[in-house]
Scaffold this motif. Structure first.
Motif, PDB file in Angstrom:
ATOM      1  N   ASP A 104     -23.505  30.606 117.640  1.00  5.26           N
ATOM      2  CA  ASP A 104     -23.441  31.557 118.738  1.00  5.26           C
ATOM      3  C   ASP A 104     -23.080  30.777 120.000  1.00  5.26           C
ATOM      4  OD1 ASP A 104     -24.000  33.277 120.928  1.00  5.26           O
ATOM      5  OD2 ASP A 104     -25.460  34.389 119.710  1.00  5.26           O
ATOM      6  N   GLN A 151     -22.354  31.745 122.986  1.00  2.07           N
ATOM      7  CA  GLN A 151     -22.964  32.196 124.233  1.00  2.07           C
ATOM      8  C   GLN A 151     -24.381  31.646 124.397  1.00  2.07           C
ATOM      9  OE1 GLN A 151     -22.769  36.464 124.434  1.00  2.07           O
ATOM     10  NE2 GLN A 151     -20.605  36.477 125.054  1.00  2.07           N
ATOM     11  N   LYS A 152     -25.179  31.724 123.326  1.00  8.05           N
ATOM     12  CA  LYS A 152     -26.568  31.252 123.393  1.00  8.05           C
ATOM     13  C   LYS A 152     -26.703  29.772 123.062  1.00  8.05           C
ATOM     14  CE  LYS A 152     -28.539  35.770 122.211  1.00  8.05           C
ATOM     15  NZ  LYS A 152     -29.393  36.525 121.246  1.00  8.05           N
TER      16      LYS A 152
END
Length: 264
Positions: free
Chosen positions: A54, A56-57
């Protein structure tokens, strides 16, 4: 004195990780509590791993949404020197092998997959480990058998323990009122099911065999540990029983003393 090796660092997505071959994780250098497991969070393709990420995270993706695939090199490629040292091989012996090949003895695995059950040495006698029947069977005579249920799990759950009579080849219970060390009795400690037979454990409990073997490889030579009775609770039990007998003796003696005779 052995020279300390420089830690192996691997980077992706602008984050640096320390390669930990012992735990089989990537540990974030600026946040050591953040780890990425090669076993639980990556897919093993032999010569590399695939990590769903992921972006973004900045953590392993928990679902297909926004998951970007990252190819992570094998531990053999990331840290060949460390892998050779960890598994007692030369760098040349690593050639053409995968992480799983190195971590798990392939001859022992093939034998187990072909139905050959592991054996454990208990006080000089070989016993066959049969988890399906929950017993240890004498390898030569097939009798007597030792039920795993007759042993007690240690508090941490990683070992079985019990008092054992080597001549009868049986687990025994001690007399709770004993006042002397029992003749010929020893205490044994052996691994739990995972340590005894990881392949059998995986099959019985429906676990992923390869993942379990990477954590707990097959041990070629299993041997029960002999624990001296002096290092168990037996000396304390003997002392308590002796003190109790002494108290009972004193009480009986007091009751048997004649009372004071009247004066005339």
């Amino acid at each position: 004195m052995n020279k300390l090796r420089e830690p192996v660092i691997y980077s992706f997505d602008q984050i640096t990780y320390l390669v930990d071959i012992e735990k089989q994780v990537l540990r974030q250098t600026d946040a050591p509590e953040k780890e990425i497991s090669f076993i639980n969070q990556m897919t093993d393709f032999g010569d590399h791993y695939l990590l769903a990420w992921d972006e973004q995270k900045k953590i392993p993706a928990t679902g297909p949404e926004k998951a970007e695939p990252y190819i992570i090199p094998s531990l053999l490629e990331l840290d060949p020197e460390g892998m050779a040292a960890r598994y007692g091989l030369t760098p040349e012996q690593l050639a053409g092998r995968t992480d799983f090949d190195v971590m798990v003895d392939q001859d022992a695995l093939r034998a187990r997959q072909n139905g050959i059950l592991p054996q454990i040495d208990i006080a000089g006698e070989k016993f066959i480990v049969d988890l399906r029947l929950q017993e240890l069977r004498h390898a030569q005579y097939f009798f007597p058998t030792i039920s795993l249920k007759s042993l007690e799990l240690t508090d941490d759950g990683w070992h079985y323990e019990g008092f054992y009579e080597p001549i009868m080849k049986q687990v025994v219970s001690l007399d709770p009122k004993l006042t002397e060390f029992p003749n010929g009795i020893i205490k044994i400690r052996l691994p739990n099911e995972i340590g005894l037979d990881p392949v059998g454990t995986a099959r019985i409990y429906g676990m992923a065999e390869r993942d379990l073997l990477r954590r707990y490889p097959i041990k070629k030579e299993l041997k029960a540990e002999i624990i001296p009775l002096s290092e168990t609770q037996v000396p304390r039990l003997i002392q308590q029983n002796r003190e109790q007998l002494q108290r009972e003796h004193e009480q009986i003696t007091r009751r048997m003393r004649p009372g004071k005779r009247p004066r005339f």
